[in-house]
Design an enzyme around this catalytic site. Structure first.
Site: not given
Length: 494
Positions: A258-259, A262, A288
């Protein structure tokens, strides 16, 4: 005109630098700073915020903006002037002392939140949260003629988006999520192998391995542990992502992916605009969409695990050695209402976000008092997900966002999730063999498409215009709901 434009760019370059220095200090506070250092860090961040706000609201910026004639809005310079004017005009409505105090309170509240969550004690955190909401009310009062106060907060994270628009999207989602959750919640799926013993050193090696495969490079990226995962950094070549390791699960693997999403967005932003506001990310919703894409559409897919699963088995032989890839995929995609948002499956995740979106509005409008928040939180968790909350740490204290003053942020998680599927459909159309590439462990084409169609646009356009340019459509919940029905509607989890 050229001289005024050059001067304006120089001023916004300094403003950008100040914001990035603050982000590095905030990253340090959440990863490496001694706990007692928060007393100094609050003052340091507040001082930087004061200088930043004074620079952004300087009358000279207004004068320079007035000297620049109308430019092509799609050009780099035209977009820069539009965004600079928007940021300046919003900032000048807010007193410097208020903006400074908001930053100081957020820094202090973060540290109090860590202790309160560790002790599962909402009362310890309540005064800081009450002060945070009081400051946000003062912030809203700076803006005249506002029909919906929450619009002001939402706009800080998802520019040019209204509460009514988000509510409409969420209502369409909620109407289908609630019955789908009810249909799937009683499925008999054995995912016991996902709980047990997952040595942290092995988790660290596997996390580094997967992000390196995706495109992490040690000369421009960092990966560090923290209490609540986040991504930060100070420029396209200073990317700092974090994760949280739980010795009893492998959830860190998904939070790391997930990160990474980003981080990749920040890494591929337009370098020629790097010190201008247009060189930054478009919005938190677009941000996101990137993280949710890598976490779910890549990270929970069969093509990815057909390639990567032997590495996971090697890292966790005790837990996964006797589990085949089909059973593993079924386990990691199981739909089961749970307490923690960042650990939620794809179907129930949306209701976690909707709950927070609604509560923030209730607090801003005075329909719920801060002191009553744990009780209301627990009631709605039971109503929306039929989950009983055993304590504050697993309930109202689980997220850092309110502690750091990010009120208006939560809806972007679900907006981004919806947009990620719209983007994914377009990527598959443009790169028809993408899934075969992923099955071979190849991600260059995916990085390249995102870089060209999303990341390189930076903040030149509004979030919805950015999405339209990438996919041909503004936000639409239907592809996301169709994706969930296709993946889960027939009871097939993988």
């Amino acid at each position: 005109m050229a001289d005024a434009l050059t001067q304006l760019k120089e001023r916004f370059g300094r403003i950008t630098d100040l914001g990035r220095i603050s982000r590095v200090l905030s990253w340090d506070q959440q990863t490496m700073m001694p706990p007692a250092g928060w007393r100094h860090r609050g003052d340091q961040l507040a001082t930087l915020q004061r200088i930043h706000h004074e620079e952004l609201t300087a009358p000279e910026i207004g004068r320079l903006l007035g000297e620049i004639p109308e430019l092509d809005p799609a050009s780099d310079d035209g977009a820069f002037v539009r965004v600079a004017r928007r940021d300046h005009e919003k900032a000048v409505k807010v007193p410097t002392d208020l903006r400074t105090e908001m930053t100081r309170t957020a820094s202090e509240a973060r540290t109090i939140w860590v202790k309160a969550r560790t002790e599962s004690n909402f009362e310890l955190f309540r005064p800081a949260l009450e002060q945070t909401y009081d400051l946000r009310s003062q912030y809203i009062d700076c803006f005249d003629g506002v029909d919906e106060p929450y619009d002001i907060l939402l706009d800080d994270f998802e520019p040019e988006t209204t509460t009514a628009e988000v509510t409409e999207v969420f209502a369409e989602l909620k109407a289908e999520l609630v019955p789908l959750i009810a249909e799937l919640r009683e499925q008999e799926i054995d995912d016991s192998f996902l709980s047990g013993t997952f040595p942290i050193d092995a988790q660290e090696r596997l996390a580094k391995e997967v992000v390196t495969l995706f495109g992490f490079r040690s000369d421009t990226w960092r990966l560090d542990p923290t209490a609540h995962p986040f991504a930060s950094g100070a420029g396209v070549d200073d990317i700092r992502i974090t994760t949280h390791y739980d010795p009893e699960t492998m959830k860190s693997f998904f939070s790391t992916m997930h990160e990474y999403g980003h981080g990749l967005y920040s890494h591929q932003l337009p370098q020629h605009l790097e010190r201008l506001p247009t060189g930054g990310p478009c919005s938190l919703g677009i941000h996101e969409s990137q993280s949710r894409m890598w976490e779910n559409l890549v990270g929970r897919s069969r093509p990815f695990w057909d390639f990567f699963y032997p590495r996971a088995q090697e890292a966790f032989p005790q837990q996964l050695g006797g589990v085949d890839v089909d059973r593993f995929l079924t386990g990691i995609n199981r739909v089961k209402p749970s307490l923690i948002r960042i650990k939620a499956d794809e179907v129930t995740y949306g209701m976690h976000v909707i709950l927070r979106f609604e509560l923030e509005q209730d607090l801003i409008h005075g329909r719920v008092a801060v002191g009553d928040l744990p009780e209301v939180w627990n009631e709605r968790m039971h109503e929306y997900l039929a989950v009983d909350v055993p304590n504050d740490a697993q309930g109202v204290l689980q997220d850092i966002h309110w502690a750091q003053g990010s009120i208006g942020y939560f809806s972007t998680y679900l907006l981004g999730t919806v947009m990620s599927v719209q983007l994914w459909e377009k990527i598959l159309e443009d790169v028809p063999d993408l899934e075969e590439q992923i099955e071979r462990g190849e991600f260059a084409a995916l990085r390249g498409w995102l870089g060209e169609h999303v990341h390189s646009l930076g903040r030149k356009f509004s979030p919805q215009e950015t999405l339209r340019r990438a996919t041909g459509s503004t936000i639409d919940p239907k592809p996301y709901l169709a994706y969930l029905r296709s993946k889960y509607g027939a009871g097939v989890a993988a």
